[in-house]
Design a protein around this motif. Structure first.
Motif, PDB file in Angstrom:
ATOM      1  N   THR A  80      -5.469   2.558  10.643  1.00  0.00           N
ATOM      2  CA  THR A  80      -4.133   2.071  10.291  1.00  0.00           C
ATOM      3  C   THR A  80      -3.998   1.941   8.776  1.00  0.00           C
TER       4      THR A  80
ATOM      5  N   ARG B 162      -3.649   5.429   7.378  1.00  0.00           N
ATOM      6  CA  ARG B 162      -2.305   5.937   7.650  1.00  0.00           C
ATOM      7  C   ARG B 162      -1.292   5.291   6.722  1.00  0.00           C
ATOM      8  N   ASP B 163      -1.371   3.981   6.564  1.00  0.00           N
ATOM      9  CA  ASP B 163      -0.429   3.267   5.709  1.00  0.00           C
ATOM     10  C   ASP B 163      -0.529   3.740   4.259  1.00  0.00           C
TER      11      ASP B 163
ATOM     12  N   ILE C 224      -9.543   0.992  14.572  1.00  0.00           N
ATOM     13  CA  ILE C 224      -8.079   1.018  14.569  1.00  0.00           C
ATOM     14  C   ILE C 224      -7.552   0.432  13.256  1.00  0.00           C
TER      15      ILE C 224
END
Length: 160
Positions: A99, A102-103, A95
């Motif tokens: 994340t 994605r960021d 995760i």
């Protein structure tokens, strides 16, 4: 029940059912005189167990371990909990990694004007292999990205 019925009842495809047999995750099915596989209710329950474990992202090795623990009525619940908490820790790490990806993509998309001009921070980042570039033994932040400004934030390589 035959392989098709076992598949439909358990939610496990016939292909995966054969695979699980081949790796000894489930016992070899008994066969009719004509050679067709026959599965018991116990086999189907095991397949449902496996299906649920796969839905939770558990590896085949962990599922083998859990099936063994599930079938061992003398087992300690602490052993089962250990398997689950190890998997949770791995999921947490994934995760964090997802994340961060994605960021990064969101930052790049935000920096892209998305207009008719050919300049694109997304492509610059991909071309350069990321925001950090190496120059003369020093890792510097990519100055082409507005969030990171100029290379004044040079970071010694061993700290990057």
């Amino acid at each position: 029940m035959n392989i098709g019925q076992a598949s439909a009842t358990s939610g496990v495809s016939t292909k995966m059912l054969r695979y699980y047999e081949s790796i000894d995750l489930i016992p070899q099915a008994s066969r009719t005189e004509a050679g067709y596989r026959i599965y018991s209710v116990k086999d189907v329950n095991t397949l449902r167990f496996i299906r649920r474990a796969r839905d939770l992202g558990l590896s085949i090795n962990r599922i083998k371990l859990l099936v063994g623990l599930w079938q061992d009525r003398e087992r300690s619940s602490a052993d089962v909990k250990r398997v689950a908490t190890e998997h949770v820790a791995e999921l947490d790490a994934k995760i964090l990694e997802l994340t961060a990806m994605r960021d990064t993509l969101q930052d790049l998309a935000d920096a892209c004007h998305g207009d008719h001009r050919p300049d694109c921070p997304i492509l610059h980042d991909l071309e350069g292999g990321g925001r950090l570039s190496t120059q003369a033994g020093v890792v510097t932040k990519d100055a082409s990205h507005p969030k990171y400004g100029t290379a004044h934030g040079a970071i010694p390589r061993h700290e990057a």
